[in-house]
Motif scaffolding. Structure first.
Motif, short mmCIF file in Angstrom:
data_model
loop_
_atom_site.label_atom_id
_atom_site.label_comp_id
_atom_site.label_asym_id
_atom_site.label_seq_id
_atom_site.Cartn_x
_atom_site.Cartn_y
_atom_site.Cartn_z
N ILE A 1 -49.48 7.08 14.32
CA ILE A 1 -50.23 8.19 14.93
C ILE A 1 -49.35 9.23 15.61
O ILE A 1 -49.81 10.32 15.90
N LEU A 2 -48.07 8.90 15.86
CA LEU A 2 -47.16 9.89 16.41
C LEU A 2 -46.47 10.63 15.26
O LEU A 2 -46.50 10.20 14.10
N ASP A 3 -45.83 11.75 15.58
CA ASP A 3 -45.16 12.54 14.55
C ASP A 3 -43.86 11.90 14.08
O ASP A 3 -43.25 12.35 13.11
N TYR A 4 -43.40 10.89 14.78
CA TYR A 4 -42.20 10.18 14.36
C TYR A 4 -42.41 8.70 14.68
O TYR A 4 -43.36 8.33 15.37
N ASN A 5 -41.55 7.88 14.16
CA ASN A 5 -41.68 6.43 14.36
C ASN A 5 -40.81 6.01 15.54
O ASN A 5 -39.58 5.94 15.41
N PRO A 6 -41.42 5.74 16.70
CA PRO A 6 -40.61 5.38 17.88
C PRO A 6 -39.86 4.07 17.70
O PRO A 6 -38.84 3.84 18.36
N PHE A 7 -40.34 3.21 16.81
CA PHE A 7 -39.70 1.92 16.63
C PHE A 7 -38.40 2.03 15.84
O PHE A 7 -37.63 1.08 15.77
N ASP A 8 -38.17 3.20 15.23
CA ASP A 8 -36.91 3.41 14.51
C ASP A 8 -35.76 3.74 15.46
O ASP A 8 -34.59 3.70 15.05
N ILE A 9 -36.10 4.14 16.69
CA ILE A 9 -35.04 4.54 17.64
C ILE A 9 -35.18 3.77 18.95
O ILE A 9 -35.01 4.33 20.04
N ILE A 10 -35.48 2.50 18.83
CA ILE A 10 -35.64 1.67 20.02
C ILE A 10 -34.37 1.66 20.86
O ILE A 10 -34.42 1.69 22.11
N ASP A 11 -33.23 1.62 20.21
CA ASP A 11 -31.97 1.60 20.96
C ASP A 11 -31.81 2.87 21.79
O ASP A 11 -31.28 2.83 22.91
N PHE A 12 -32.27 3.99 21.27
CA PHE A 12 -32.20 5.25 22.02
C PHE A 12 -33.11 5.21 23.23
O PHE A 12 -32.74 5.65 24.33
N HIS A 13 -34.32 4.67 23.05
CA HIS A 13 -35.24 4.54 24.19
C HIS A 13 -34.66 3.60 25.25
O HIS A 13 -34.79 3.85 26.46
N ALA A 14 -34.04 2.51 24.81
CA ALA A 14 -33.43 1.57 25.76
C ALA A 14 -32.29 2.24 26.52
O ALA A 14 -32.15 2.07 27.74
N LYS A 15 -31.48 3.01 25.78
CA LYS A 15 -30.37 3.74 26.41
C LYS A 15 -30.90 4.75 27.43
O LYS A 15 -30.36 4.87 28.54
N THR A 16 -31.96 5.48 27.05
CA THR A 16 -32.56 6.45 27.96
C THR A 16 -33.03 5.77 29.24
O THR A 16 -32.76 6.25 30.35
N THR A 17 -33.74 4.65 29.09
CA THR A 17 -34.27 3.94 30.25
C THR A 17 -33.15 3.38 31.12
O THR A 17 -33.17 3.50 32.35
N ARG A 18 -32.18 2.79 30.47
CA ARG A 18 -31.08 2.14 31.19
C ARG A 18 -30.22 3.16 31.94
O ARG A 18 -29.88 2.97 33.13
N GLU A 19 -29.87 4.27 31.28
CA GLU A 19 -28.93 5.23 31.85
C GLU A 19 -29.61 6.33 32.66
O GLU A 19 -29.09 6.74 33.71
N GLN A 20 -30.74 6.82 32.17
CA GLN A 20 -31.36 7.98 32.80
C GLN A 20 -32.45 7.63 33.80
O GLN A 20 -32.87 8.49 34.57
#
Length: 492
Positions: free
Chosen positions: A104-123
């Motif tokens: 339902i989103l315009d992109y697949n968030p599960f393809d960039i889980i590592d990026f989301h984890a990095k964002t949460t961890r660092e930012q």
């Protein structure tokens, strides 16, 4: 007659197709009576007793059938083993089936889980000292807006909803900055987005009895045909975010190397190599933020609601917590710092105990992502198998917490010097190992700050003076639905 025969034939085909086919040397399958349905109703409506009975009779791990699918259950003995085997398991594969955001989103968030984890961890968790002051300002604002002065006792209803809005204000500021987060429509969208989605996603997956993909398609269908609650929230977010992005792009052009970056996640997204200032993809930016909201705000808001009830329903601990809070408040002259809040060991211990008593039976389900996984006892489960952790077996371990492990003992961690954000073998509320929740440090700080300021400002009690029960939804819990009574603490 033909229709009846056709239905019977179809039923036989479904039962045949869905009959469990266990591979060699699997954990034992718990006996069941009804084909396909298996243990579904026992799991949904009597989770704790059902799993405990299975553990007593068969040990762990064992297999059960839920919504037509064989599922492996582990408990205290094997949860640490599964947690460490991060290369063999992925919890997001299970989340993808429950909440198919990729459809339902315009992109697949599960393809960039590592990026989301990095964002949460660092930012997020990595910049708590930068966010600390504005987090407190947002808490002052939210307490005034949602609770008020309460010079006379005031009954506050829908505590979970209030907590979602309080935490939404905090995360909105960190995500999109001070300017955009001042708008109430943005905060409201952050607060209710997950609730609006859950009305569809948390329908029981009865169609999974036929096929999992059918369930995913049906729960996603309203979104795909235009009845999409995300659309209105995305419109609000983009409307408030766009002027901020445009202004920052303009400032970068004017100031060049002298441009000072803002301390928020939106700035981090704008600094990525794939960000094109001449053609900003606002849908993509909104989807990135929505994923953080979905996996973050609801869990933090729910934990905050549980925490307020745990505090309000246990008056025997009020004096100790107030004494600690007021002592630090006097020492810092009302200007609390991150170092100060981290020194409040009784507050931290109380929060850790509240989280331990969250009540969820299953916290971090995982899917096998390799060809197979072999437990240390020799049992093997195949790729794609869901492995559920009976977390209560760890959280109420008698060997760790004593024979009265289910008692609420809020200061038991004081002498142990264990932070509420620290995971271990029996404290699995944030998962464990390398894949432990990277946002747990932020979440715990939110709980600390809000409870600290609530303790200093209010007397809080439940409607009847006792600790109300949480409501069970399958293996999960919701905060109590009762009101809380807030009254301004009198100056002494």
């Amino acid at each position: 007659m033909f229709a009846l025969l056709s239905f019977i034939f179809l039923l036989i085909v479904v039962i045949y197709i869905k009959s469990p086919r266990l591979s060699e040397n699997e954990p034992p399958l718990i006996p069941y009576t009804i084909p396909v349905i298996g243990h579904t109703f026992s799991y949904l409506f009597d989770t704790e007793n059902f799993i405990k009975k299975c553990l007593k009779e068969y040990g762990e791990p064992f297999n059960i059938i839920i919504f037509g699918k064989v599922t492996t259950v582990v408990a205290q003995k094997y949860i640490p083993e599964v947690t460490k085997a991060h290369e063999n398991f992925d919890s997001f594969e299970v989340l993808k089936e429950i909440v198919p955001l990729h459809l339902i989103l315009d992109y697949n968030p599960f393809d960039i889980i590592d990026f989301h984890a990095k964002t949460t961890r660092e930012q997020l968790s990595g910049k708590l000292s930068l966010y600390f002051d504005k987090m407190q300002n947002d808490i002052f604002y939210s307490l005034d807006k949602w609770i008020g002065e309460c010079n006379e006792p005031r009954s506050i209803k829908s505590i979970w909803n209030v907590c979602n809005h309080v935490t939404a204000k905090l995360i909105a500021n960190i995500c999109i900055g001070e300017e955009a987060s001042q708008h109430e429509d943005v905060v409201h969208s952050f607060a209710v987005l997950s609730h609006d989605m859950n009305r569809f996603f948390f329908l029981p997956p009865f169609l999974s009895f036929i096929h999992q993909k059918l369930h995913e398609f049906v729960i996603s269908l309203p979104f795909l045909i235009g009845f999409n609650p995300i659309a209105k929230h995305k419109k609000v977010l983009i409307n408030r975010m766009k002027p901020v992005v445009e202004n920052r792009i303009q400032q970068k052009k004017i100031l060049g190397d002298s441009y000072k970056q803002s301390d928020d996640i939106l700035e981090f997204y704008m600094s990525q190599p794939d960000f094109d200032p001449s053609n900003v993809n606002y849908n993509y930016l909104a989807d990135l933020l929505f994923f953080l909201i979905v996996v973050g705000i609801v869990t933090t808001g729910r934990s905050l609601a549980n925490l307020l009830f745990d505090y309000a329903g246990r008056p025997e601990y009020w004096d100790e917590l107030y004494e600690e809070a007021s002592t630090f408040n006097e020492e810092c002259n009302g200007k609390l710092t991150l170092n100060d809040i981290n020194k409040m060991i009784k507050l931290d211990s109380f929060i850790r105990e509240s989280l331990r008593h969250t009540g969820d039976m299953i916290i971090v389900p995982r899917a096998v992502t390799t060809d197979h996984y072999t437990f240390s006892n020799g049992y093997t489960v195949p790729k794609g198998r869901h492995v559920y952790d009976f977390s209560e077996d760890c959280l109420f371990s008698e060997s760790q917490y004593g024979p009265d492990s289910k008692s609420f003992k809020p200061f038991q961690f004081v002498s142990q010097n264990i932070s509420a954000s620290k995971v271990d073998r029996t404290y699995v509320i944030f998962g464990g190992g390398r894949h432990a929740c990277p946002g747990r440090f932020y979440a715990v700080l939110v709980l600390k700050l809000i409870l600290y300021h609530v303790i200093l400002k209010y007397h809080v009690r439940t409607e009847n003076g006792n600790m109300p029960k949480k409501s069970m939804v399958g293996p999960l819990t919701n905060p109590p639905e009762e009101s809380l009574i807030f009254e301004r603490r009198k100056e002494t």
